[in-house]
Design a protein around this motif. Structure first.
Motif, PDB file in Angstrom:
ATOM      1  N   UNK A 131       0.793  -1.225   0.000  1.00 30.06           N
ATOM      2  CA  UNK A 131       0.000   0.000   0.000  1.00 30.06           C
ATOM      3  C   UNK A 131       0.823   1.272   0.000  1.00 30.06           C
ATOM      4  N   UNK A 132       2.121   1.162  -0.272  1.00 33.02           N
ATOM      5  CA  UNK A 132       2.978   2.347  -0.211  1.00 33.02           C
ATOM      6  C   UNK A 132       3.050   3.100  -1.536  1.00 33.02           C
ATOM      7  N   UNK A 133       2.752   2.422  -2.639  1.00 35.13           N
ATOM      8  CA  UNK A 133       2.883   3.055  -3.949  1.00 35.13           C
ATOM      9  C   UNK A 133       1.656   2.786  -4.810  1.00 35.13           C
ATOM     10  N   UNK A 134       1.326   3.764  -5.638  1.00 38.04           N
ATOM     11  CA  UNK A 134       0.194   3.661  -6.564  1.00 38.04           C
ATOM     12  C   UNK A 134       0.677   3.956  -7.971  1.00 38.04           C
ATOM     13  N   UNK A 135       0.328   3.080  -8.900  1.00 41.42           N
ATOM     14  CA  UNK A 135       0.546   3.356 -10.319  1.00 41.42           C
ATOM     15  C   UNK A 135      -0.748   3.980 -10.826  1.00 41.42           C
ATOM     16  N   UNK A 158       1.476   8.742 -17.311  1.00 38.39           N
ATOM     17  CA  UNK A 158       1.331   7.892 -16.139  1.00 38.39           C
ATOM     18  C   UNK A 158       2.343   8.280 -15.075  1.00 38.39           C
ATOM     19  N   UNK A 159       1.970   8.033 -13.813  1.00 41.54           N
ATOM     20  CA  UNK A 159       2.818   8.416 -12.695  1.00 41.54           C
ATOM     21  C   UNK A 159       2.837   7.290 -11.653  1.00 41.54           C
ATOM     22  N   UNK A 160       3.880   7.286 -10.816  1.00 37.36           N
ATOM     23  CA  UNK A 160       3.926   6.420  -9.642  1.00 37.36           C
ATOM     24  C   UNK A 160       3.940   7.329  -8.424  1.00 37.36           C
ATOM     25  N   UNK A 214      10.589   4.310  -8.607  1.00 38.49           N
ATOM     26  CA  UNK A 214      11.612   5.372  -8.689  1.00 38.49           C
ATOM     27  C   UNK A 214      12.306   5.601  -7.344  1.00 38.49           C
ATOM     28  N   UNK A 215      13.483   6.133  -7.403  1.00 39.50           N
ATOM     29  CA  UNK A 215      14.198   6.524  -6.183  1.00 39.50           C
ATOM     30  C   UNK A 215      13.768   7.901  -5.700  1.00 39.50           C
ATOM     31  N   UNK A 216      13.291   8.712  -6.634  1.00 37.32           N
ATOM     32  CA  UNK A 216      12.916  10.091  -6.338  1.00 37.32           C
ATOM     33  C   UNK A 216      11.460  10.348  -6.669  1.00 37.32           C
ATOM     34  N   UNK A 217      10.794  11.120  -5.823  1.00 32.08           N
ATOM     35  CA  UNK A 217       9.409  11.536  -6.077  1.00 32.08           C
ATOM     36  C   UNK A 217       9.352  13.057  -5.898  1.00 32.08           C
ATOM     37  N   UNK A 218       9.758  13.797  -6.933  1.00 39.18           N
ATOM     38  CA  UNK A 218       9.955  15.247  -6.773  1.00 39.18           C
ATOM     39  C   UNK A 218       8.702  16.109  -6.871  1.00 39.18           C
ATOM     40  N   UNK A 219       7.576  15.552  -7.327  1.00 39.05           N
ATOM     41  CA  UNK A 219       6.419  16.386  -7.612  1.00 39.05           C
ATOM     42  C   UNK A 219       5.278  16.154  -6.618  1.00 39.05           C
TER      43      UNK A 219
END
Length: 266
Positions: free
Chosen positions: A194-198, A208-210, A254-259
């Motif tokens: 439950x930590x990430x959503x596609x 598309x985003x993660x 991804x390692x980074x989630x900048x947005x």
């Protein structure tokens, strides 16, 4: 009626299917009797969720009969206007949303609920059904005690109807503790923890985003179009995956989630 349903289930295996949207597989259009068209919304082994096209009359919107089939058991789930079904699974539960993005097919009797079916009961031929009220919710995914869902912004004055959604998470059954995770996005898959959503961006085609649920930040998925692919989270690989031409491809977290997912700046 029993003979008719059995015949339809047999016909399902004769169609060649192609993946179109997340959690939805549509068979190639072929006519049956009174121009009936069958859609397979989920198929795993002998377990099938499918729909039969139903012509009401010349003045009404067409409707569909939605069935679930497991071996010799076939049961009617819904008889409703439209032909939209989003199906997801969590342990012994099957979650279904029936909202069609086209406002003219809106049916509050069915579309304003998340429907929950017990899979072991269905396999025994018993229709065990529960529901959660969720107005204009398009898709839902359960992870442990958390319910992730895409909810329409309820604007129906433009082409696309209820297609524009925000993403929420809740733990209470009445959704009273709902928390917004992302704006203008629709869930296509959720990680097992439950930590990430596609997710698919609603207002830009093929984007598309993660999303990192904890931080409500996101990263773009580059150089890809998953509009026609069945994206899911693989238990075996512990990654988001999609299938193309019967081959499975990985999507790394991804390692980074900048947005900021609540205020997307493009």
């Amino acid at each position: 009626m029993v003979q008719k349903v059995l015949l339809l289930v047999v016909v399902l295996f004769m169609f060649s299917c192609s993946q179109t949207t997340s959690n939805q597989i549509l068979c190639s259009a072929q006519e049956l009797n009174d121009s009936k068209v069958i859609s397979i919304h989920h198929k795993k082994g002998d377990f099938i969720v499918y729909s039969e096209y139903k012509k009401v009359d010349e003045k009404s919107n067409d409707s569909s009969l939605f069935y679930v089939s497991f071996k010799e058991n076939q049961m009617l789930l819904f008889d409703k206007v439209g032909d939209c079904l989003n199906v997801s699974f969590c342990d012994n539960e099957m979650l279904i949303n029936t909202l069609d993005v086209r406002p003219e097919y809106y049916s509050p009797l069915y579309d304003d609920f998340i429907w929950i079916f017990k899979i072991d009961s269905l396999k025994k031929g018993v229709l065990s059904k529960d529901s959660i009220y969720c107005k204009h919710c398009i898709s839902s995914y359960k992870v442990g005690d958390k319910l992730f869902f895409s909810k329409s912004i309820e604007r129906d004055d433009f082409y696309g109807g209820y297609a524009w959604t925000n993403i929420y998470v809740a733990t209470n059954k009445d959704l009273s503790d709902s928390m917004k995770i992302a704006t203008m996005s629709k869930i296509k898959a959720v990680s097992l923890d439950g930590k990430f959503i596609f997710a698919e961006v609603c207002d830009i085609d093929s984007l598309f985003i993660i999303i990192d649920v904890g931080t409500k930040k996101f990263s773009y998925v580059e150089n890809s179009n998953y509009s026609g692919q069945d994206v899911y989270y693989s238990i075996r690989k512990n990654k988001f995956c999609f299938t193309l031409n019967e081959n499975e491809f990985d999507l790394d977290i991804p390692n980074n989630f900048p947005f900021d997912a609540l205020e997307r700046d493009r």
